[in-house]
Design a protein around this motif. Structure first.
Motif, PDB file in Angstrom:
ATOM      1  N   SER A  26       0.904  -1.320  -0.149  1.00 28.51           N
ATOM      2  CA  SER A  26       0.014   0.040   0.146  1.00 28.51           C
ATOM      3  C   SER A  26       0.786   1.427   0.064  1.00 28.51           C
ATOM      4  CB  SER A  26      -0.967   0.055   1.177  1.00 28.51           C
ATOM      5  OG  SER A  26      -1.836   0.948   1.237  1.00 28.51           O
ATOM      6  N   GLU A  27       2.033   1.263   0.830  1.00 33.93           N
ATOM      7  CA  GLU A  27       2.910   2.364   0.864  1.00 33.93           C
ATOM      8  C   GLU A  27       3.390   2.652  -0.719  1.00 33.93           C
ATOM      9  OE1 GLU A  27       3.864   2.198   5.539  1.00 33.93           O
ATOM     10  OE2 GLU A  27       5.355   1.736   3.881  1.00 33.93           O
ATOM     11  N   VAL A  28       3.693   1.546  -1.337  1.00 29.47           N
ATOM     12  CA  VAL A  28       4.113   1.949  -2.711  1.00 29.47           C
ATOM     13  C   VAL A  28       3.059   2.726  -3.606  1.00 29.47           C
ATOM     14  CG1 VAL A  28       4.776   0.978  -5.145  1.00 29.47           C
ATOM     15  CG2 VAL A  28       5.435  -0.373  -2.836  1.00 29.47           C
ATOM     16  N   LEU A  29       1.745   2.523  -3.423  1.00 27.56           N
ATOM     17  CA  LEU A  29       0.898   3.364  -3.984  1.00 27.56           C
ATOM     18  C   LEU A  29       0.953   4.851  -3.309  1.00 27.56           C
ATOM     19  CD1 LEU A  29      -2.212   0.557  -4.068  1.00 27.56           C
ATOM     20  CD2 LEU A  29      -0.808   1.674  -5.835  1.00 27.56           C
ATOM     21  N   ASP A  30       1.175   4.794  -1.970  1.00 25.78           N
ATOM     22  CA  ASP A  30       1.277   6.021  -1.522  1.00 25.78           C
ATOM     23  C   ASP A  30       2.360   6.793  -2.241  1.00 25.78           C
ATOM     24  OD1 ASP A  30      -0.706   5.335   0.367  1.00 25.78           O
ATOM     25  OD2 ASP A  30       0.680   5.132   2.173  1.00 25.78           O
ATOM     26  N   PHE A  31       3.495   6.160  -2.300  1.00 26.91           N
ATOM     27  CA  PHE A  31       4.654   6.743  -2.990  1.00 26.91           C
ATOM     28  C   PHE A  31       4.367   7.130  -4.421  1.00 26.91           C
ATOM     29  CE2 PHE A  31       7.886   5.740  -6.105  1.00 26.91           C
ATOM     30  CZ  PHE A  31       8.818   6.842  -6.024  1.00 26.91           C
ATOM     31  N   LYS A 110       8.024  -9.611   0.741  1.00 29.04           N
ATOM     32  CA  LYS A 110       8.838  -8.912   2.005  1.00 29.04           C
ATOM     33  C   LYS A 110       9.088 -10.468   2.751  1.00 29.04           C
ATOM     34  CE  LYS A 110      11.255  -5.744   4.529  1.00 29.04           C
ATOM     35  NZ  LYS A 110      12.275  -5.175   3.783  1.00 29.04           N
ATOM     36  N   ASP A 111      10.184 -10.685   2.967  1.00 30.67           N
ATOM     37  CA  ASP A 111      10.365 -11.818   3.960  1.00 30.67           C
ATOM     38  C   ASP A 111       9.532 -13.031   3.654  1.00 30.67           C
ATOM     39  OD1 ASP A 111      12.246 -10.256   5.537  1.00 30.67           O
ATOM     40  OD2 ASP A 111      10.666  -9.830   7.052  1.00 30.67           O
ATOM     41  N   GLY A 112       9.581 -13.313   2.272  1.00 32.26           N
ATOM     42  CA  GLY A 112       8.827 -14.454   1.639  1.00 32.26           C
ATOM     43  C   GLY A 112       7.394 -14.473   1.542  1.00 32.26           C
ATOM     44  N   TYR A 113       6.436 -13.215   1.905  1.00 30.05           N
ATOM     45  CA  TYR A 113       5.298 -12.956   1.957  1.00 30.05           C
ATOM     46  C   TYR A 113       4.850 -11.973   1.160  1.00 30.05           C
ATOM     47  CZ  TYR A 113       5.292 -16.179   6.103  1.00 30.05           C
ATOM     48  OH  TYR A 113       5.271 -17.370   7.070  1.00 30.05           O
ATOM     49  N   HIS A 114       3.678 -12.016   0.284  1.00 32.77           N
ATOM     50  CA  HIS A 114       3.210 -11.461  -0.560  1.00 32.77           C
ATOM     51  C   HIS A 114       2.021 -10.547  -0.060  1.00 32.77           C
ATOM     52  CE1 HIS A 114       4.905 -14.724  -3.106  1.00 32.77           C
ATOM     53  NE2 HIS A 114       4.926 -13.872  -4.165  1.00 32.77           N
ATOM     54  N   GLY A 115       2.141  -9.150  -0.484  1.00 33.90           N
ATOM     55  CA  GLY A 115       1.148  -8.234  -0.369  1.00 33.90           C
ATOM     56  C   GLY A 115       0.562  -7.807  -1.641  1.00 33.90           C
ATOM     57  N   ASP A 116      -0.578  -7.430  -1.675  1.00 35.00           N
ATOM     58  CA  ASP A 116      -1.287  -7.113  -3.309  1.00 35.00           C
ATOM     59  C   ASP A 116      -2.447  -6.029  -3.046  1.00 35.00           C
ATOM     60  OD1 ASP A 116      -1.955  -7.467  -5.763  1.00 35.00           O
ATOM     61  OD2 ASP A 116      -2.664  -9.408  -5.545  1.00 35.00           O
ATOM     62  N   THR A 117      -2.366  -5.065  -3.743  1.00 32.48           N
ATOM     63  CA  THR A 117      -3.376  -4.089  -3.642  1.00 32.48           C
ATOM     64  C   THR A 117      -3.389  -3.407  -4.903  1.00 32.48           C
ATOM     65  OG1 THR A 117      -4.253  -2.312  -2.328  1.00 32.48           O
ATOM     66  CG2 THR A 117      -1.756  -2.362  -2.307  1.00 32.48           C
ATOM     67  N   SER A 118      -4.364  -2.853  -5.150  1.00 31.90           N
ATOM     68  CA  SER A 118      -4.457  -1.739  -6.270  1.00 31.90           C
ATOM     69  C   SER A 118      -5.536  -0.648  -6.172  1.00 31.90           C
ATOM     70  CB  SER A 118      -4.690  -2.441  -7.703  1.00 31.90           C
ATOM     71  OG  SER A 118      -6.109  -2.586  -7.965  1.00 31.90           O
ATOM     72  N   ARG A 119      -5.315   0.343  -6.702  1.00 29.71           N
ATOM     73  CA  ARG A 119      -6.035   1.452  -6.485  1.00 29.71           C
ATOM     74  C   ARG A 119      -6.387   2.344  -7.995  1.00 29.71           C
ATOM     75  NH1 ARG A 119      -2.720   5.087  -2.087  1.00 29.71           N
ATOM     76  NH2 ARG A 119      -2.589   3.513  -0.614  1.00 29.71           N
ATOM     77  N   MET A 120      -7.526   2.969  -8.142  1.00 28.32           N
ATOM     78  CA  MET A 120      -7.742   3.701  -9.411  1.00 28.32           C
ATOM     79  C   MET A 120      -7.333   5.154  -9.047  1.00 28.32           C
ATOM     80  SD  MET A 120      -9.085   1.812 -11.491  1.00 28.32           S
ATOM     81  CE  MET A 120      -9.449   2.908 -12.796  1.00 28.32           C
TER      82      MET A 120
END
Ligand code: MF3
Ligand code: CO
Ligand code: CO
Length: 278
Positions: A26-31, A110-120
């Motif tokens: 989610s912080e990549v989307l903020d960035f 991160k540390d072998g675990y996936h986080g997945d999110t998208s925004r418009m």
């Protein structure tokens, strides 16, 4: 992509790691949000996100070289789907224009675990985009949250799909059938599949400790899709606009926890009464 019914129930250690990976996604989307503006190319957005993930976060962009059976390796680090592109849009030399709608879909490891999110994103701001495009983005956002609100132990996956389908269709939109949400954890795409249509009370029962995404793709026109020759980008067959939002969700003893939240996450629609911690 895995054997039927191999649904992984996450333990406390998995859940702690998934909270981190999902917040980082989610912080990549903020960035990237302030960079989404007329004139920038989707390849430039990809490069900015890639460098942020690798050099600032110490995360791995999960899409890069991802190659499910029957697919060529995905060539970029994020997905950027513009206007009539439904999902898996491959970043390229296309410059964004005032009035475009854009989905940015981020998956980090991160540390072998996936986080997945998208925004418009509305390119050029609220006032630049057509009323119809804004309405599509808003209804799709509401669809995501109506689906999320169905999540609790004892409910069924069909409850999620039915809530999403009803809201999209009463508003005159259609649901993409070929792509769905998914279990997620040490693998990008796990069982179960979370389809965005269905009948209440049907399908797999939801259990505490499951983690899955909900990511409705909703078209302004007809539901049919086609694939571009790049082997990845999906578009609407009738070239109507399409929108998508995605969160990764943990099933808790009493309901749900949205894992893909960060300071820049848009607040849930007003009908969501549960307190959502960022
Ligand atoms: N992030 C997408 C999803 O929500 C999957 C993208 S696969 C890729 O499931 F290879 F295109 F990145
Ligand atoms: Co997903
Ligand atoms: Co995604």
């Amino acid at each position: 992509m895995s054997h039927p019914m191999s649904i992984v129930i996450k333990n406390a250690e998995d859940i702690a790691a998934m909270r981190v990976a999902c917040r980082l996604a989610s912080e990549v989307l903020d960035f990237i949000a302030p960079h989404v503006a007329p004139g920038i190319t989707t390849a430039e957005l990809d490069r900015l996100c890639h460098d942020y993930m690798v050099n600032v976060q110490g995360t791995i962009p999960a899409p890069l070289n991802y190659a499910p059976p029957g697919y060529s390796p995905y060539p970029k680090s994020i997905c950027t789907s513009v206007n009539h592109q439904v999902c898996h849009g491959v970043p390229g030399e296309r410059a964004l224009k005032k009035g475009d709608i854009l989905n940015v879909d981020i998956t980090v490891i991160k540390d072998g675990y996936h986080g997945d999110t998208s925004r418009m994103f509305l390119v050029g701001g609220e006032s630049a985009v057509s009323i119809q495009a804004k309405r599509l983005c808003n209804i799709t956002w509401e669809c995501l949250w109506l689906g999320i609100e169905q999540v609790k132990p004892g409910a069924r996956l069909g409850d999620i799909g039915a809530a999403i389908q009803r809201h999209a269709e009463v508003n005159g939109f259609s649901i993409v059938r070929e792509f769905c949400g998914h279990g997620i954890g040490k693998k990008f795409h796990e069982e179960p599949q979370i389809v965005h249509y269905g009948k209440p009370g049907t399908g797999v029962e939801i259990h505490e400790g499951m983690i899955f995404t909900i990511e409705p793709m909703i078209n302004a026109g007809r539901a049919a899709i086609s694939e571009l020759p790049d082997g990845w980008t999906i578009i609407t067959k009738d070239r109507s606009l399409s929108a998508q939002w995605e969160h990764t969700i943990l099933v808790t003893p009493s309901g749900y926890e949205v894992l893909t939240l960060s300071d820049g996450s848009p607040p849930p629609p007003a009908f969501v009464k549960t307190k959502i911690a960022a």
